[in-house]
Design an enzyme around this catalytic site. Structure first.
Site, PDB file in Angstrom:
ATOM      1  N   ARG A  10      35.250  56.861  -5.698  1.00 33.75           N
ATOM      2  CA  ARG A  10      36.709  56.882  -5.753  1.00 33.75           C
ATOM      3  C   ARG A  10      37.161  55.710  -6.590  1.00 33.75           C
ATOM      4  O   ARG A  10      36.688  54.580  -6.402  1.00 33.75           O
ATOM      5  CB  ARG A  10      37.270  56.777  -4.326  1.00 33.75           C
ATOM      6  CG  ARG A  10      38.758  56.436  -4.251  1.00 33.75           C
ATOM      7  CD  ARG A  10      39.622  57.673  -4.228  1.00 33.75           C
ATOM      8  NE  ARG A  10      41.039  57.355  -4.206  1.00 33.75           N
ATOM      9  CZ  ARG A  10      41.958  57.981  -4.958  1.00 33.75           C
ATOM     10  NH1 ARG A  10      41.594  58.959  -5.786  1.00 33.75           N
ATOM     11  NH2 ARG A  10      43.218  57.646  -4.891  1.00 33.75           N
ATOM     12  N   LEU A  11      38.067  55.964  -7.530  1.00 32.73           N
ATOM     13  CA  LEU A  11      38.732  54.885  -8.276  1.00 32.73           C
ATOM     14  C   LEU A  11      40.095  54.723  -7.644  1.00 32.73           C
ATOM     15  O   LEU A  11      40.961  55.572  -7.809  1.00 32.73           O
ATOM     16  CB  LEU A  11      38.920  55.296  -9.746  1.00 32.73           C
ATOM     17  CG  LEU A  11      37.867  54.871 -10.757  1.00 32.73           C
ATOM     18  CD1 LEU A  11      36.511  55.415 -10.376  1.00 32.73           C
ATOM     19  CD2 LEU A  11      38.247  55.355 -12.142  1.00 32.73           C
ATOM     20  N   SER A  31      43.537  52.557  -7.274  1.00 34.30           N
ATOM     21  CA  SER A  31      44.352  51.507  -7.897  1.00 34.30           C
ATOM     22  C   SER A  31      45.150  50.801  -6.818  1.00 34.30           C
ATOM     23  O   SER A  31      45.724  51.454  -5.941  1.00 34.30           O
ATOM     24  CB  SER A  31      45.317  52.098  -8.912  1.00 34.30           C
ATOM     25  OG  SER A  31      44.609  52.749  -9.926  1.00 34.30           O
ATOM     26  N   CYS A  50      48.817  56.471  -1.148  1.00 27.89           N
ATOM     27  CA  CYS A  50      47.690  55.561  -1.406  1.00 27.89           C
ATOM     28  C   CYS A  50      46.957  55.118  -0.142  1.00 27.89           C
ATOM     29  O   CYS A  50      45.721  55.135  -0.107  1.00 27.89           O
ATOM     30  CB  CYS A  50      48.173  54.334  -2.156  1.00 27.89           C
ATOM     31  SG  CYS A  50      48.921  54.744  -3.737  1.00 27.89           S
ATOM     32  N   GLU A  66      47.989  47.226  -9.857  1.00 30.93           N
ATOM     33  CA  GLU A  66      49.153  47.553  -9.017  1.00 30.93           C
ATOM     34  C   GLU A  66      50.223  48.308  -9.823  1.00 30.93           C
ATOM     35  O   GLU A  66      50.486  47.964 -10.990  1.00 30.93           O
ATOM     36  CB  GLU A  66      49.708  46.252  -8.449  1.00 30.93           C
ATOM     37  CG  GLU A  66      50.962  46.361  -7.634  1.00 30.93           C
ATOM     38  CD  GLU A  66      50.818  47.144  -6.340  1.00 30.93           C
ATOM     39  OE1 GLU A  66      51.502  48.168  -6.202  1.00 30.93           O
ATOM     40  OE2 GLU A  66      50.017  46.732  -5.472  1.00 30.93           O
ATOM     41  N   GLY A  67      50.793  49.304  -9.193  1.00 36.00           N
ATOM     42  CA  GLY A  67      51.911  50.015  -9.826  1.00 36.00           C
ATOM     43  C   GLY A  67      51.531  50.735 -11.114  1.00 36.00           C
ATOM     44  O   GLY A  67      52.308  50.723 -12.063  1.00 36.00           O
ATOM     45  N   ARG A  68      50.355  51.330 -11.137  1.00 36.83           N
ATOM     46  CA  ARG A  68      49.831  51.959 -12.357  1.00 36.83           C
ATOM     47  C   ARG A  68      49.841  50.976 -13.530  1.00 36.83           C
ATOM     48  O   ARG A  68      50.167  51.323 -14.655  1.00 36.83           O
ATOM     49  CB  ARG A  68      50.607  53.237 -12.719  1.00 36.83           C
ATOM     50  CG  ARG A  68      50.482  54.367 -11.682  1.00 36.83           C
ATOM     51  CD  ARG A  68      50.867  55.741 -12.225  1.00 36.83           C
ATOM     52  NE  ARG A  68      52.243  55.852 -12.603  1.00 36.83           N
ATOM     53  CZ  ARG A  68      53.243  56.178 -11.777  1.00 36.83           C
ATOM     54  NH1 ARG A  68      52.969  56.460 -10.499  1.00 36.83           N
ATOM     55  NH2 ARG A  68      54.468  56.245 -12.214  1.00 36.83           N
ATOM     56  N   ASP A 123      51.903  55.596 -17.287  1.00 38.35           N
ATOM     57  CA  ASP A 123      50.707  55.039 -16.675  1.00 38.35           C
ATOM     58  C   ASP A 123      50.155  53.995 -17.626  1.00 38.35           C
ATOM     59  O   ASP A 123      49.775  54.314 -18.747  1.00 38.35           O
ATOM     60  CB  ASP A 123      49.687  56.171 -16.456  1.00 38.35           C
ATOM     61  CG  ASP A 123      48.609  55.796 -15.470  1.00 38.35           C
ATOM     62  OD1 ASP A 123      48.312  54.590 -15.340  1.00 38.35           O
ATOM     63  OD2 ASP A 123      48.040  56.702 -14.837  1.00 38.35           O
ATOM     64  N   ARG A 172      47.573  51.977 -16.872  1.00 40.73           N
ATOM     65  CA  ARG A 172      46.263  51.518 -16.390  1.00 40.73           C
ATOM     66  C   ARG A 172      45.183  51.645 -17.467  1.00 40.73           C
ATOM     67  O   ARG A 172      45.262  52.504 -18.329  1.00 40.73           O
ATOM     68  CB  ARG A 172      45.832  52.346 -15.174  1.00 40.73           C
ATOM     69  CG  ARG A 172      46.608  52.021 -13.918  1.00 40.73           C
ATOM     70  CD  ARG A 172      46.225  52.928 -12.773  1.00 40.73           C
ATOM     71  NE  ARG A 172      46.736  54.282 -12.937  1.00 40.73           N
ATOM     72  CZ  ARG A 172      46.615  55.241 -12.032  1.00 40.73           C
ATOM     73  NH1 ARG A 172      45.975  55.005 -10.913  1.00 40.73           N
ATOM     74  NH2 ARG A 172      47.122  56.435 -12.244  1.00 40.73           N
ATOM     75  N   THR A 220      39.443  62.652  -6.387  1.00 46.14           N
ATOM     76  CA  THR A 220      40.725  62.445  -7.078  1.00 46.14           C
ATOM     77  C   THR A 220      41.470  63.764  -7.248  1.00 46.14           C
ATOM     78  O   THR A 220      40.853  64.834  -7.216  1.00 46.14           O
ATOM     79  CB  THR A 220      40.519  61.814  -8.473  1.00 46.14           C
ATOM     80  OG1 THR A 220      41.799  61.497  -9.035  1.00 46.14           O
ATOM     81  CG2 THR A 220      39.810  62.740  -9.434  1.00 46.14           C
TER      82      THR A 220
HETATM   83  N1  LIG Z   1      54.878  52.431 -11.422  1.00 51.09           N
HETATM   84  C1  LIG Z   1      54.734  53.029 -10.247  1.00 51.09           C
HETATM   85  N2  LIG Z   1      53.535  52.946  -9.638  1.00 51.09           N
HETATM   86  C2  LIG Z   1      53.383  53.567  -8.464  1.00 51.09           C
HETATM   87  C3  LIG Z   1      54.431  54.271  -7.840  1.00 51.09           C
HETATM   88  N3  LIG Z   1      53.965  54.755  -6.659  1.00 51.09           N
HETATM   89  C4  LIG Z   1      52.676  54.371  -6.581  1.00 51.09           C
HETATM   90  N4  LIG Z   1      52.317  53.660  -7.652  1.00 51.09           N
HETATM   91  C5  LIG Z   1      51.004  53.125  -8.041  1.00 51.09           C
HETATM   92  O1  LIG Z   1      50.229  54.219  -8.465  1.00 51.09           O
HETATM   93  C6  LIG Z   1      48.877  53.935  -8.285  1.00 51.09           C
HETATM   94  C7  LIG Z   1      48.267  55.129  -7.532  1.00 51.09           C
HETATM   95  O2  LIG Z   1      47.005  55.165  -7.901  1.00 51.09           O
HETATM   96  P1  LIG Z   1      45.886  56.209  -7.489  1.00 51.09           P
HETATM   97  O3  LIG Z   1      46.205  56.878  -6.209  1.00 51.09           O
HETATM   98  O4  LIG Z   1      44.613  55.467  -7.612  1.00 51.09           O
HETATM   99  O5  LIG Z   1      45.867  57.221  -8.685  1.00 51.09           O
HETATM  100  P2  LIG Z   1      46.480  58.576  -9.000  1.00 51.09           P
HETATM  101  O6  LIG Z   1      46.763  58.583 -10.457  1.00 51.09           O
HETATM  102  O7  LIG Z   1      47.623  58.865  -8.089  1.00 51.09           O
HETATM  103  O8  LIG Z   1      45.294  59.612  -8.784  1.00 51.09           O
HETATM  104  P3  LIG Z   1      44.540  60.101  -7.470  1.00 51.09           P
HETATM  105  O9  LIG Z   1      45.106  59.400  -6.289  1.00 51.09           O
HETATM  106  O10 LIG Z   1      43.116  59.746  -7.751  1.00 51.09           O
HETATM  107  O11 LIG Z   1      44.728  61.560  -7.410  1.00 51.09           O
HETATM  108  C8  LIG Z   1      48.809  52.618  -7.542  1.00 51.09           C
HETATM  109  O12 LIG Z   1      48.537  51.570  -8.468  1.00 51.09           O
HETATM  110  C9  LIG Z   1      50.228  52.459  -6.967  1.00 51.09           C
HETATM  111  O13 LIG Z   1      50.608  51.114  -6.820  1.00 51.09           O
HETATM  112  C10 LIG Z   1      55.682  54.338  -8.502  1.00 51.09           C
HETATM  113  O14 LIG Z   1      56.635  54.965  -8.069  1.00 51.09           O
HETATM  114  N5  LIG Z   1      55.781  53.690  -9.700  1.00 51.09           N
HETATM  115 ZN   LIG Z   2      50.842  53.751  -3.404  1.00 50.91          ZN
END
Ligand SMILES: Nc1nc2c(ncn2[C@@H]2O[C@H](COP(=O)(O)OP(=O)(O)OP(=O)(O)O)[C@@H](O)[C@H]2O)c(=O)[nH]1
Ligand SMILES: [Zn+2]
Length: 359
Positions: free
Chosen positions: A214-215, A217, A232, A257-259, A291, A293, A314
Site C-alpha cells: 500500500r502506498l 500518503s 484515509c 500531506e494533502g496530495r 495532485d 505528489r 488502491t
Molecule cells: N489537497 C487535498 N488533499 C486531500 C484532500 N483530502 C485528502 N487529501 C490528501 O489526499 C491524500 C490521499 O491519499 P491516498 O489515500 O494515499 O491516495 P488516493 O489517491 O486517494 O488513492 P487510494 O487511496 O490509493 O485509492 C492524502 O495525502 C490526504 O492528505 C483534499 O480535499 N485536498
Molecule cells: Zn485523508
C-alpha cells in the site's frame, strides 16, 4: 576550473536552503537578475524594500490566474504588473483565494508578456516545493546586489526540482501493532533535505514474490484525528489489518500531506470546500494541480526494500501506472473501499469523476 568544492552544497542541498529562505520570508536572487519572495511569508517591511527597487511583478500559476480572470501568456504561469503603491493586502488577496467569493473583483489585472518567464517559473516551483502558496513577488535585482541573500539559477532550480531524491535507510526497529504483532518500521531520509518517508513491513515478505503493498500518503486529519472528510484513516487501518491477517505486507507511509501541497494548504482547500468547491476545484483555486505528489518515491522505496513486484491496495489507477513506469511490476490491483461516510461521499465521488478513481 577544478571540480566543485566537495564540502560545498549540491544543487539539491542549495535549493533546500533557498526553500527555507522563502519560508522565512526572505527573498532569493534568481539567475542574477531578479529578487523573488513568496507572497505568503512576505513582511510589509520587505515589501516596501522591494518596492523601492523598481516596478514589481506578481507571478501566479495559470490555475490561479484562471480563477482571477488574468491573462496567461506563458502557458503555465501569469505575470501580473503590480500597481505602484500596492499594499500587502492586495498581493495576499491575489495569492490566497480565501476571500475570492466575498471580494470577487480584484482587477483589472494587467498581465506582462515577453522577457524571461523562466525566472518566475523557478520562483513558483520553489514556493510550491516549500509548500507555500504558489505566488511570488519579483523585482529587478539592483546593483550592487543586496548581501547575504541566497542565489539560485532558474534552469538549475527547475531541473533539480524534477530530479528524484535519493533515499537512504536511517533506522529500523520492531513495532508490534494492533493490526500485526510482527511489524517493523523503517525510516528513509532523502539527500535533498526533504521530508523523511516510512516503510512498515509486516512479517518478512519473500522478496521474490509479489508483496501485498500500500502506498499511503500522509493525512494528519484522517490518520490521526479520525476526520470523516476523507477515507484515509479507515484505509490505513484496513491495509494494515489485511497485511496482519496475511502475515505479510509492506505499507509505505509517504509524507506527502494533502496530495503534496502540505497541511496548511490542505486546510485552505478545506475552507474553500466549505464555500462549496470540490476537492479538485479547491486545489486549482489555490494555484495547485489536482495532485502534486511524486509517486517515484514509492517505487524507489519498494526497490530499496528489495521488492520488484506488488499486489497494490488502491482505488487509484494513477498509482498503478506510476509504479509500473518506475520499474515495479503491479501484478494485481486490490481495491480498498472502506470508510465511506456522509461527510466524504461527495469527496469520493469527485475523485471518481475527476481523478479517475475507481469507486
Ligand atoms: N489537497 C487535498 N488533499 C486531500 C484532500 N483530502 C485528502 N487529501 C490528501 O489526499 C491524500 C490521499 O491519499 P491516498 O489515500 O494515499 O491516495 P488516493 O489517491 O486517494 O488513492 P487510494 O487511496 O490509493 O485509492 C492524502 O495525502 C490526504 O492528505 C483534499 O480535499 N485536498
Ligand atoms: Zn485523508
Amino acid at each position: 576550473m577544478t571540480d566543485a568544492i566537495p564540502l560545498g552544497p549540491t544543487p539539491a542541498e542549495h535549493l533546500n536552503r533557498a526553500r527555507a529562505d522563502l519560508r522565512m520570508g526572505l527573498p532569493v536572487i534568481v539567475s542574477g537578475q531578479v529578487l523573488a519572495a513568496a507572497v505568503e511569508t512576505l513582511s510589509p517591511e520587505r515589501l516596501a524594500a522591494m518596492a523601492a527597487l523598481g516596478p514589481l511583478t506578481l507571478a501566479l500559476t495559470a490555475r490561479r490566474a484562471e480563477t482571477l480572470k488574468a491573462r496567461v501568456y506563458d502557458t503555465d504561469l501569469a505575470r501580473i504588473a503590480v500597481p505602484e503603491g500596492t499594499d500587502l493586502g492586495w498581493l495576499r488577496a491575489l495569492a490566497d483565494p480565501a476571500d475570492d467569493l466575498r471580494v470577487p473583483m480584484k482587477g483589472p489585472l494587467r498581465s506582462e508578456r515577453g522577457g524571461d518567464a523562466g525566472l518566475a517559473r523557478a520562483g513558483i516551483a520553489l514556493a510550491k516545493s516549500a509548500q507555500l502558496l504558489p505566488a511570488v513577488l519579483l523585482v529587478a535585482l539592483p546593483a550592487p546586489a543586496p548581501e547575504g541573500l541566497t542565489r539560485i539559477d532558474a534552469a538549475t532550480t527547475l531541473a533539480t526540482l524534477e530530479q528524484e531524491a535519493i533515499l537512504a535507510p536511517v533506522a529500523a526497529a520492531r513495532v508490534p501493532m494492533r493490526a500485526a504483532e510482527a511489524g517493523r518500521l523503517h525510516i528513509f531520509r532523502p539527500d535533498d533535505g526533504g521530508e523523511e518517508h516510512y516503510a512498515i513491513e509486516i512479517g518478512t515478505p519473500p522478496r521474490d514474490k509479489p508483496v501485498l503493498a500500500r502506498l499511503h500518503s500522509a493525512c494528519f486529519t484522517g490518520d490521526v484525528l479520525g476526520s470523516l472528510k476523507c477515507d484515509c484513516g479507515p484505509q490505513l487501518d484496513a491495509a494494515l489489518t489485511q497485511m496482519g491477517h496475511k502475515g505479510a505486507g509492506v505499507l509505505l507511509y509517504l509524507n506527502q500531506e494533502g496530495r503534496g501541497i502540505g497541511l496548511a494548504n490542505k486546510m485552505r482547500a478545506y475552507s474553500l470546500q466549505d464555500q462549496g468547491f470540490d476537492t479538485v476545484e479547491a486545489n486549482h483555486r489555490l494555484g495547485f494541480e489536482d495532485d502534486e505528489r511524486d509517486f517515484r518515491i514509492g517505487a524507489a522505496l519498494l526497490r530499496k526494500l528489495g521488492f520488484s513486484s506488488v499486489r497494490l491496495l488502491t482505488n487509484n489507477p494513477a498509482k498503478v501506472a506510476m509504479l509500473e513506469a518506475n520499474g515495479i511490476n503491479v501484478v494485481e490491483r486490490v481495491p480498498l473501499k472502506v470508510g465511506l461516510s456522509r461527510h466524504n461521499a461527495a469527496y469520493l465521488a469527485t475523485k471518481a469523476a475527476k481523478s479517475g478513481h475507481i469507486l
